[in-house]
Design a protein around this motif. Structure first.
Motif, PDB file in Angstrom:
ATOM      1  N   ILE A  11       0.573  -1.418  -0.067  1.00 53.07           N
ATOM      2  CA  ILE A  11       0.287  -0.417   0.307  1.00 53.07           C
ATOM      3  C   ILE A  11       0.531   1.128   0.575  1.00 53.07           C
ATOM      4  O   ILE A  11       0.606   2.376  -0.206  1.00 53.07           O
ATOM      5  CB  ILE A  11      -1.043  -0.097   1.226  1.00 53.07           C
ATOM      6  N   CYS A  12       1.756   1.033   0.884  1.00 55.24           N
ATOM      7  CA  CYS A  12       2.345   2.340   0.990  1.00 55.24           C
ATOM      8  C   CYS A  12       4.079   2.370   0.376  1.00 55.24           C
ATOM      9  O   CYS A  12       4.882   1.130   1.198  1.00 55.24           O
ATOM     10  CB  CYS A  12       2.318   3.296   2.343  1.00 55.24           C
ATOM     11  N   HIS A 156       2.689   3.037  11.385  1.00 50.05           N
ATOM     12  CA  HIS A 156       1.973   3.352   9.761  1.00 50.05           C
ATOM     13  C   HIS A 156       1.132   1.924   9.463  1.00 50.05           C
ATOM     14  O   HIS A 156       0.538   1.812   9.269  1.00 50.05           O
ATOM     15  CB  HIS A 156       2.873   4.320   8.941  1.00 50.05           C
ATOM     16  N   GLU A 157       1.930   1.314   9.706  1.00 49.27           N
ATOM     17  CA  GLU A 157       2.170  -0.336   8.498  1.00 49.27           C
ATOM     18  C   GLU A 157       0.984  -0.968   9.803  1.00 49.27           C
ATOM     19  O   GLU A 157       0.156  -1.814   8.897  1.00 49.27           O
ATOM     20  CB  GLU A 157       3.378  -0.858   8.293  1.00 49.27           C
ATOM     21  N   HIS A 160      -2.247  -0.046   9.109  1.00 46.84           N
ATOM     22  CA  HIS A 160      -2.910  -0.335   7.273  1.00 46.84           C
ATOM     23  C   HIS A 160      -4.012  -1.441   8.114  1.00 46.84           C
ATOM     24  O   HIS A 160      -4.589  -1.648   7.516  1.00 46.84           O
ATOM     25  CB  HIS A 160      -1.641  -0.639   6.454  1.00 46.84           C
ATOM     26  N   GLU A 219      -4.024   6.245   2.966  1.00 46.78           N
ATOM     27  CA  GLU A 219      -2.367   7.531   3.854  1.00 46.78           C
ATOM     28  C   GLU A 219      -2.619   7.593   4.604  1.00 46.78           C
ATOM     29  O   GLU A 219      -2.660   7.709   5.818  1.00 46.78           O
ATOM     30  CB  GLU A 219      -1.477   7.760   2.871  1.00 46.78           C
TER      31      GLU A 219
END
Ligand code: ZN
Length: 484
Positions: A11-12, A156-157, A160, A219
């Protein structure tokens, strides 16, 4: 046509550029150890978790079900390959990432189960697989300035995963492919007599634009939750914005504009030739033969890079509710981790027989860490490997051609390496000899290979003897030929 290829599981893509962690002296050579048991366990764990968590949506039938199953299987296979080839369960980076992850978990006890994996790969990247595995590249660890920045990356991960972004994206993508609107557009393209390819391209572009917009939204969601998890760990809140600044400040891949090849590939005995830097014409034909994951991800990273500024603004708006601590960290805080990560990233390219990329990244890190002999030894080793491949007419297997997607400096290096004749390679290797260490494991093996390609059997025997005395169980033990 590969519509599926437009969907990215990762995703990122993060893209940073600067300095890293602890101040104590850490190893200055790549990790050497057998990770096969851990790798097998990791693959089994991922398989079980994917079976449990990637459950087919109830409304999916026939074609949708088929695409869903294929994607799931494909992702598992791709991950398996990454783990087999590049997962790093070493004595420095893996424990470090695990410790930072553990801090987040203990500060946020209600989080679902997640696990971290370190992958030896030069691209500064991290991603969430979607079943609880968080992957961190050594290339990212080589850029982070401190522990708090890694903390935010992991938060952040985790976000997600908690928000189920990967599976929602996949489901949404399949629904769109099966939608009447998309199917009608596809039929129109199939029925048209001309420009079928162009029409299809524009349809794919439309999809990409939509998914890019959607990616920005997810995000933002991930950053919001991540910031909350991050604050709970009592890390300096400013480091989240500082991380975005690192992404933003990068205006070229790996900051290579100051890289000068002349001192590396020339010496007073064999002067450097400026003409080597000129690109040969019609050389791109075999470029496709050596596409690799590292470069693909590099391109993806660059595409998503401009979002850093938007993310920074968003984080600023979240930060107003928190007391802002002063930034006191310095780059040297993570220096040890940064150095080891740089070494592992270069080693990954070398082990992949990706010699031009190994040379390029080693030269960049050599500038930052002139005290580490490994970076010099690996350049010498790669030149010898290129000589052998050139002699055996297998150079195109291990040497890329220039491309529009690469940075000008990297292209210059590719021109240089492609322009070298066999005798140039030997002379360049001779110039490098002055910098190769004569006691390190890599230095000794580099000396052995050089003696082999230059036909000096006495020197080759001497290097082999010295290596085996100093490193009886060394990593190159199997690479020595029986004769000399
Ligand atoms: Zn993300």
């Amino acid at each position: 046509m590969s519509i599926k290829a437009t969907l990215s599981f990762t995703i990122c893509f993060l893209y940073l550029g600067c300095i890293v962690l602890f101040s104590q002296a850490l190893r200055s050579e790549p990790f050497y150890g057998n990770n096969s048991i851990q790798k097998e366990l990791e693959k089994k764990r991922i398989h079980t978790r994917m079976e449990e968590q990637w459950v087919l949506p109830a409304h999916f039938q026939k074609d949708s079900k088929k695409i869903f199953d294929t994607e799931r299987a494909q992702l598992e296979t791709e991950l398996g390959t990454i783990i087999d080839k590049k997962a790093l369960f070493d004595d420095v980076l893996y424990p470090y990432v695990k410790a930072v992850h553990a801090k987040i978990i203990s500060a946020n006890p209600s989080l679902p189960l997640t696990q971290v994996i370190v992958v030896a790969e030069a691209t500064p990247n991290a991603f969430s697989v979607g079943e609880g595995t968080l992957v961190v590249h050594t290339g990212l660890l080589a850029e982070l300035e401190n522990e708090a920045q890694l903390n935010f990356v992991l938060c952040h991960e985790i976000a997600h995963y908690v928000l189920q972004h990967t599976i929602k994206q996949l489901t949404g993508h399949i629904e769109h492919l099966q939608s009447k609107e998309f199917q009608n557009e596809l039929k129109k393209i199939q029925a048209s007599q001309y420009n079928q390819f162009d029409l299809f391209e524009s349809l794919v572009q439309k999809m990409q634009f939509k998914s890019r917009y959607h990616n920005r939204l997810i995000e933002r969601q991930a950053d919001s939750l991540a910031y909350h998890l991050f604050i709970n760990t009592d890390a300096n809140p400013n480091q989240a914005q500082r991380l975005m600044q690192l992404f933003q400040d990068i205006d070229e891949p790996l900051k290579d504009s100051l890289l000068n090849f002349e001192p590396h590939f020339g010496c007073s005995k064999h002067p450097y030739k400026k003409s080597w830097e000129q690109q040969k014409k019609s050389v791109w034909a075999s470029a496709v033969s050596k596409q690799n994951i590292a470069r693909q991800s590099l391109r993806d990273s660059l595409k998503t890079h401009p979002d850093a500024l938007l993310r920074m603004k968003w984080l600023d708006s979240l930060a107003t509710n928190h007391q802002v601590k002063t930034l006191t960290t310095t780059a040297s805080e993570s220096l040890g981790i940064r150095r080891v990560s740089a070494i592992e990233s270069v080693e990954a390219a070398y082990r992949d027989h990706d010699y031009d990329w190994a040379i390029y990244t080693a030269l960049l890190h050599q500038k930052a860490y002139p005290e580490i002999g490994y970076f010099k030894d690996i350049v010498a080793l790669c030149i010898s490997e290129l000589y052998t491949h050139s002699k055996n007419h297998t150079l195109s297997d291990v040497l890329a051609q220039t491309s529009l997607y690469y940075s000008p400096r990297y292209n210059q290096l590719l021109s240089l390496l492609n322009n070298f004749s066999l005798s140039d390679l030997l002379l360049v290797r001779e110039c490098l000899e002055a910098n190769t260490s004569s006691n390190s494991e890599y230095g000794l093996f580099a000396k052995y290979l050089y003696a082999q390609i230059s036909g000096d059997s006495a020197a080759s025997q001497e290097a082999k003897k010295k290596y085996l005395q100093q490193y009886p169980d060394g990593r190159f033990k199997q690479n020595f030929s029986n004769g000399n």
